[in-house]
Design a protein around this motif. Sequence first.
Motif, PDB file in Angstrom:
ATOM      1  N   LEU A 170      -4.440  -9.646  -5.228  1.00  0.00           N
ATOM      2  CA  LEU A 170      -4.969 -10.025  -3.919  1.00  0.00           C
ATOM      3  C   LEU A 170      -6.228 -10.884  -4.106  1.00  0.00           C
ATOM      4  O   LEU A 170      -7.173 -10.419  -4.765  1.00  0.00           O
TER       5      LEU A 170
ATOM      6  N   TYR B 228       0.842  -1.193   0.000  1.00  0.00           N
ATOM      7  CA  TYR B 228       0.000   0.000   0.000  1.00  0.00           C
ATOM      8  C   TYR B 228       0.878   1.245   0.000  1.00  0.00           C
ATOM      9  O   TYR B 228       0.593   2.214  -0.706  1.00  0.00           O
TER      10      TYR B 228
ATOM     11  N   CYS C  57     -14.661  -4.833  -6.710  1.00  0.00           N
ATOM     12  CA  CYS C  57     -15.341  -5.481  -5.585  1.00  0.00           C
ATOM     13  C   CYS C  57     -14.379  -5.694  -4.428  1.00  0.00           C
ATOM     14  O   CYS C  57     -13.227  -6.082  -4.619  1.00  0.00           O
TER      15      CYS C  57
ATOM     16  N   THR D 266     -14.596 -10.893  -1.538  1.00  0.00           N
ATOM     17  CA  THR D 266     -15.750 -10.402  -2.291  1.00  0.00           C
ATOM     18  C   THR D 266     -15.685 -10.916  -3.730  1.00  0.00           C
ATOM     19  O   THR D 266     -16.698 -11.316  -4.311  1.00  0.00           O
TER      20      THR D 266
HETATM   21  C1  LIG Z   1      -8.394  -6.145   0.496  1.00  0.00           C
HETATM   22  C2  LIG Z   1      -8.105  -6.003  -0.952  1.00  0.00           C
HETATM   23  C3  LIG Z   1      -8.993  -6.464  -1.942  1.00  0.00           C
HETATM   24  C4  LIG Z   1     -10.378  -6.971  -1.646  1.00  0.00           C
HETATM   25  O1  LIG Z   1     -10.417  -8.070  -0.827  1.00  0.00           O
HETATM   26  P1  LIG Z   1     -11.756  -8.422  -0.020  1.00  0.00           P
HETATM   27  O2  LIG Z   1     -11.397  -9.650   0.714  1.00  0.00           O
HETATM   28  O3  LIG Z   1     -12.815  -8.625  -1.008  1.00  0.00           O
HETATM   29  O4  LIG Z   1     -12.021  -7.246   0.846  1.00  0.00           O
HETATM   30  C5  LIG Z   1      -8.581  -6.396  -3.269  1.00  0.00           C
HETATM   31  N1  LIG Z   1      -7.378  -5.885  -3.597  1.00  0.00           N
HETATM   32  C6  LIG Z   1      -6.520  -5.405  -2.676  1.00  0.00           C
HETATM   33  C7  LIG Z   1      -5.221  -4.870  -3.120  1.00  0.00           C
HETATM   34  C8  LIG Z   1      -6.863  -5.441  -1.336  1.00  0.00           C
HETATM   35  O5  LIG Z   1      -6.020  -4.952  -0.434  1.00  0.00           O
END
Ligand SMILES: *Cc1c(COP(=O)(O)O)cnc(C)c1O
Length: 358
Positions: A258, A202, A302, A262
Amino acid sequence: MFPEITVTKTTSPRQKPQPGQPLPFGHIFSDHMFVMDYVEGQGWINPRIVPYGPFEIEPSAMVFHYGQAVFEGLKAYMCEDGSINLFRPACNFERMNNSNDRLVIPKVDVDFCVYATKKLVELDKDWIPSGKGESLYIRPFVIATDPYLGVRASSTYKFFILLSPSGAYYAHGIKPVKIYVEDKYVRAVRGGTGFTKCAGNYGCSLIAQTIAHESGYEQVLWLDGVEQKYIEEVGAMNIMFIIDGKLVTPSLAAGSILPGITRRSCIEIAKSMGMEVEERKISIEEVIEAGKSGRMQECFGCGTAAVVSPVGELKYEDTVIHINNGEIGPITQKFYDTITGIQSGKVEDKFNWITKVD
Ligand SMILES: *Cc1c(COP(=O)(O)O)cnc(C)c1O
């Protein structure tokens, strides 16, 4: 049986949010937090619930220098009957273990972490806002704590769970977002940490996010780190397209994306509706082309925060495409209604996604 979680209750409970009060994401924290420690040779020890607040840590703690830090994000929902729903919480701790493995952080016990989450949410249940679309955001995370400046894996860690009451993501209705396709910076590469929720992913993405904001775009769509040609994902959301009536989304195979819970849920719903799902490589050219020719009916991000976020506009280099007249499409809406309905207890949980607190 799980190890006992000791509870130290706060002696100065803070003002809880009032019904109707705006709850911007991530600013307010509940009265308590869960903590446990890892010590090499002993494992995860001393699980405890304590008042939320600052804690002492050495400036030499390894997390500040070499970035061994991972996190998760999920939510608790207050149902109309007063029961409390967690949405697929085991998936979050399983994913945390995948992140931990990659960062050489010891794994946690998934079932115990779900149990600890339930205990904490139960204790602070009065912090769960119950307005439409509101929820209690749950933030588990792990940091490396050895006071040491050499580069190696830490031998001690701390695991926390924080709770943060969170307002409706769509307080003013679902509005499609404008997305900027990043063609200079990359977020992840094959063999890297893209599939983990590690803090560094991040930190390195902020520059693109900042530039996108300056040009009037809300989010960044990342391309692959090798050819900068294939679609990966949006800021903290996975991306999905409806092309020729099929659900098309980038495959997780390269490990640079990731694996969203969702995302997985949308795929499972799509399959249960008899929709064709393609998890594969999808190039930005294909998306632009499908957008221009009208073969792409819908596009949406999502993730836990928004559930779905329809994309109304995509900008790639000098090309701008508009999708579905800047409106949410019927399939995106269906995913939104199904997932939020299950989360709030209003739609039958036929997938068995809900874990009740208590
Ligand atoms: C958390 C996140 C997501 C979405 O994951 P969920 O489990 O659906 O909340 C997608 N991409 C990145 C980079 C994330 O950090």
